[in-house]
Design an enzyme around this catalytic site. Structure first.
Site, PDB file in Angstrom:
ATOM      1  N   ALA A   1     -10.997 -13.300  21.757  1.00 51.52           N
ATOM      2  CA  ALA A   1     -10.611 -11.886  21.821  1.00 51.52           C
ATOM      3  C   ALA A   1      -9.345 -11.645  22.641  1.00 51.52           C
ATOM      4  O   ALA A   1      -9.256 -12.044  23.801  1.00 51.52           O
ATOM      5  CB  ALA A   1     -11.753 -11.073  22.417  1.00 51.52           C
TER       6      ALA A   1
ATOM      7  N   GLU B   1      -3.495  -1.233  24.729  1.00 52.97           N
ATOM      8  CA  GLU B   1      -2.186  -0.587  24.597  1.00 52.97           C
ATOM      9  C   GLU B   1      -1.595  -0.668  23.188  1.00 52.97           C
ATOM     10  O   GLU B   1      -1.124   0.335  22.656  1.00 52.97           O
ATOM     11  CB  GLU B   1      -1.220  -1.196  25.615  1.00 52.97           C
ATOM     12  CG  GLU B   1      -1.602  -0.861  27.041  1.00 52.97           C
ATOM     13  CD  GLU B   1      -0.904  -1.756  28.044  1.00 52.97           C
ATOM     14  OE1 GLU B   1       0.046  -1.291  28.662  1.00 52.97           O
ATOM     15  OE2 GLU B   1      -1.310  -2.927  28.177  1.00 52.97           O
TER      16      GLU B   1
ATOM     17  N   GLY C   1      -6.450  -8.687  24.104  1.00 59.16           N
ATOM     18  CA  GLY C   1      -6.446  -7.299  24.577  1.00 59.16           C
ATOM     19  C   GLY C   1      -5.764  -6.382  23.577  1.00 59.16           C
ATOM     20  O   GLY C   1      -4.742  -6.738  22.999  1.00 59.16           O
TER      21      GLY C   1
ATOM     22  N   GLN D   1      -8.022  -6.871  30.690  1.00 56.91           N
ATOM     23  CA  GLN D   1      -9.380  -7.069  31.203  1.00 56.91           C
ATOM     24  C   GLN D   1     -10.277  -7.868  30.255  1.00 56.91           C
ATOM     25  O   GLN D   1     -10.989  -8.765  30.697  1.00 56.91           O
ATOM     26  CB  GLN D   1     -10.029  -5.737  31.600  1.00 56.91           C
ATOM     27  CG  GLN D   1      -9.492  -5.139  32.913  1.00 56.91           C
ATOM     28  CD  GLN D   1      -9.800  -5.971  34.149  1.00 56.91           C
ATOM     29  OE1 GLN D   1     -10.305  -7.084  34.083  1.00 56.91           O
ATOM     30  NE2 GLN D   1      -9.469  -5.438  35.312  1.00 56.91           N
TER      31      GLN D   1
END
Lengths: 324, 431
Positions: free
Chosen positions: A282, A287, A284, A90
């Site tokens: 940036a 996780e 992600g 996202q």
């Protein structure tokens, strides 16, 4: 007797849907009557901080404050499809779509400002704090709110989309570019094994996470703390006790997840190396922050007691059996 | 964008802005679906299979007699397609003739009170004709194993073939060969599934439920309801954690059906125990790994076989076992790689998305392999990693070039600063 050991785990993690699948995020930006900007995306806030970092991206791109962004993401009737809140995608995917939409709206606002201020060009203009002004003559300015007045019936609105680049892998050889970007992390832990009870306690830890660029360092740290706890739970606490398809441990009475009391005071290190295709660099990290923890613990257990445990979860009885 | 440009002055990005949803959450004002009550609302409860594999016959007549019961929905009441699933549509909304795992939904009871719904649940008669089940994915791959679905138990096979592992292993001075097993785990998000659905004056079905992907839920609800997507609206209020456990449908379609069938708002809230059984789990994996290096610790070859247990339904099994296969090398340059990664059906709880998505299991194997090799070479664990780790320009096992943003060396150095692995072991005994 208590025996101490140290272990390390390092990992890479490919973010996004991957394998050439259309990984699409859409975002809309709309100028409001009061000069604020509404961002519409179908990206879910699951607790990871999506609302906050995406608001930051929009504010940065539009030269506004966080308070001037209205972020709407809860309703399929008013938001475009931004894909799932998963695959650590996202911030990167929808973040990129928001940045594109915000920049497109800004360009549109500047064009309208040129008309309204009767300027000869859009060159040499600056957008800051909800105003468009001539850089060399700042008193020549117009606010977003004044521009919005002309569009009360039909607000200025743009939609943009971002599609992450991956390729489908060859079916026979697996060759291809299945994910992008990749994120990297390393974890070191020190643990103590009680050789009489078989209990493993994690007493110290360090987690170094590549983030590309931290959109919000405190939120990254929050993810790292949570990731460490979840990784620790995976390695040494959580056990469904699955027998013939039945989960015997199906509540928090016997399915043990780590609490604050189990968490060592870990050192979180944010490593920045901006990614050029990412919004402000940036990548992600939702996780990867949990992934290197359990392997580091398993390696530390071997360091402590000289026995390699190859099957998770590392329950006390497994340790005791291994020590025999 | 060039790195210099990124270093340009940023006013908001990179700052520790306080969470925009923080205040409402710490003050208890944030609205989670369980907090929502509507006038004239009914309650729904799900009757689930307590057998892992069986043919079923369902008789709801005694349940319908319970006072306060408004409607009991079974497979025949699904207006559109009685199936859903993120990749394969292999879940039934309500199981018609067969259950494949403990927890499969069989009936949805709608009543004036939760108590009435529970009483009716006890009175519904499900006749189970038990079938042989299979609970070990290795067994499930064998010929003659009980079939969980018609097309056989192997859902997916992913392969990497790079270089020549057989020749390369002959060149190796040290080889680590180990079988690893990881277990099934639960997301344990704090807020169990809850939701409410209603039909508005225009006939639009509104489902309010915490989800990770509202637009996909909209599609799945529409397909099961047999109506156009535009006639379904998903509202996604505050979400109390997800971690992959809210990707598959749980109660969304049941609620939509119930609201449509009764014309009244219907609410459903799972208990913690029901939440455990309702959503997916992390894939357990069996990983056989053979990793070889030369006497300097340089990796030459890796061969790996991964078998992932997806339980009774595929969910994201293909993507998860693909991701596991791509990541089992670890972040290391290995010129010769052979990987076979399989996803297999069993009658276990179904596995799906969970934080790390297949890449969380494989480091349990590759990182222990590295330590085993280091020990054989009398090398410390950092040195062997630094000799082989991905850096700018590295090629992965799939042939992908890492052409920017690869600061793994810096991550390792940060860990080394605290842990001092290269200074020799500091562990020891304490009384």
């Amino acid at each position: 007797m208590k025996k101490r050991g140290k272990g390390v785990g390092i990992i890479f993690y490919g973010t996004g849907y991957g394998n050439g699948f259309p990984d699409i995020s859409k975002a809309e930006a709309e100028l409001q009557d009061d000069g604020k900007v509404a961002i519409y995306v179908g990206a879910t806030e699951v607790g990871q901080g999506a609302k906050t970092v995406m608001t930051q991206i929009a504010a940065e791109a539009l030269g506004l404050k966080v308070e001037d962004i209205i972020f709407i993401n809860e309703d399929t009737m008013v938001t475009p499809d931004s894909g799932t809140a998963a695959a650590s995608r996202q911030s990167y995917n929808t973040g990129n779509a928001i940045k594109k939409a915000a920049e497109a709206l800004k360009a549109l606002i500047v064009d309208k400002a040129v008309d309204k201020m009767k300027l000869n060009t859009n060159i040499g203009l600056k957008v800051e704090n909800g105003n468009v002004f001539v850089k060399t003559f700042p008193s020549r300015k117009i606010s977003f709110k004044e521009i919005a007045e002309d569009y009360k019936e039909n607000p200025l609105k743009v939609e943009e989309e971002f599609i992450a680049q991956t390729t489908e892998m060859d079916e026979e050889t697996g060759q291809g570019a299945p994910y992008w970007p990749y994120t990297f992390s390393a974890c070191g832990v020190e643990i103590e094994v009680d050789t009489e009870t078989g209990i493993v306690e994690v007493i110290d830890g360090v987690l170094a996470q590549d983030v590309g660029k931290a959109l919000n360092p405190k939120l990254v740290e929050g993810q790292m703390e949570g990731g460490f706890a979840m990784g620790m739970g995976y390695g040494i606490f959580e056990n469904l006790n699955l027998k013939k398809g039945k989960m015997k441990n199906n509540s928090f009475t016997n399915y043990i997840i780590p609490t604050a009391l189990d968490m060592p005071d870990i050192k979180n290190v944010i490593v920045e190396d901006p990614e050029s295709t990412a919004p402000y660099g940036a990548k992600g990290i939702g996780e990867p922050v949990m992934i290197p923890v359990a392997p580091a613990i398993l390696n530390a257990i071997h360091d402590a007691i000289g026995v390699r445990i190859t099957e998770t979860p590392v329950t006390p009885d497994k340790i005791l059996k291994a020590l025999k | 964008m060039k790195k210099e440009e990124i270093k340009l002055k940023l006013n908001v990005v990179g700052k520790n802005i306080i969470r925009v949803d923080g205040l409402s959450k710490v003050t208890g004002r944030a609205v989670y679906p369980q907090d929502i009550y509507m006038d004239n609302m009914l309650y729904g409860k799900t009757l689930r299979s307590d057998k892992p594999h069986a043919n079923i016959k369902v008789d709801i007549s005694e349940g319908e007699k319970v006072e306060g019961v408004v409607k009991i929905l079974t497979a025949k009441d699904v207006p559109g397609h009685n199936y859903h699933g993120v990749l394969f549509k292999d879940h039934e909304v309500l199981c018609e003739t067969r259950v494949r795992r403990i927890g499969d939904p069989i009936a949805f009871i709608v009543a004036e009170t939760e108590e009435a719904a529970e009483e009716a649940m006890d009175k519904i008669n499900v006749e189970y004709e038990e079938l042989d089940g299979v609970f070990d994915p290795i067994e499930a791959m064998k010929k003659g194993a009980p079939k969980v679905h018609e097309d056989g138990n192997i859902v997916y096979h992913y392969k990497i073939r790079k270089g020549n592992v057989e020749d390369a292993f002959k060149e190796c001075d040290v080889i680590a060969e180990t079988e690893y097993k990881t277990h099934m785990v639960e997301h344990a998000f704090l807020q169990p599934e809850a939701g409410i659905a209603y039909v508005d004056d225009d006939g639009m079905i509104i489902v309010v439920a915490s989800t990770q992907y509202p637009h996909f839920d909209q599609l799945e609800v529409a397909e099961a309801m047999g109506i156009p997507t535009e006639k379904v609206r998903i509202i996604n209020p505050a979400v109390g954690g997800a971690f992959g456990g809210r990707e598959d449908i749980t109660l969304q379609i049941h609620l939509a059906m119930a609201a449509k069938a009764t014309g009244r708002p219907v609410k459903c809230t799972y208990s913690r125990e029901e939440s455990f059984v309702a959503h997916c789990k992390r894939h357990p994996m069996v990983m056989k790994c053979k990793t070889g290096a030369d006497k300097n610790g340089k990796l030459l070859a890796m061969e790996a076989e991964i078998v992932g247990d997806t339980g009774a339904y595929a969910s994201w099994a293909i993507n998860v076992l693909r991701k596991a296969g791509v990541h089992i090398t670890g972040p290391y340059e290995i010129p010769n790689v052979k990987v076979d990664s399989y996803a297999v059906y069993t009658n276990n709880p179904f596995a799906g998305a969970m934080r790390g998505f297949g890449a969380t299991q494989v480091p349990i194997a590759h990182e222990q392999q590295m330590d085993i090799l280091a020990e054989k070479l009398d090398m410390d664990p950092m040195t062997i990693r630094m000799k082989n780790m991905f850096k700018l320009g590295s090629e992965t096992a799939t042939g992908q070039i890492l052409e920017e943003s690869v600061p793994l060396d810096r991550c390792i150095q940060e860990v080394e600063k605290v842990m001092n692995f290269t200074q020799g072991k500091k562990g020891g005994e304490r009384e």
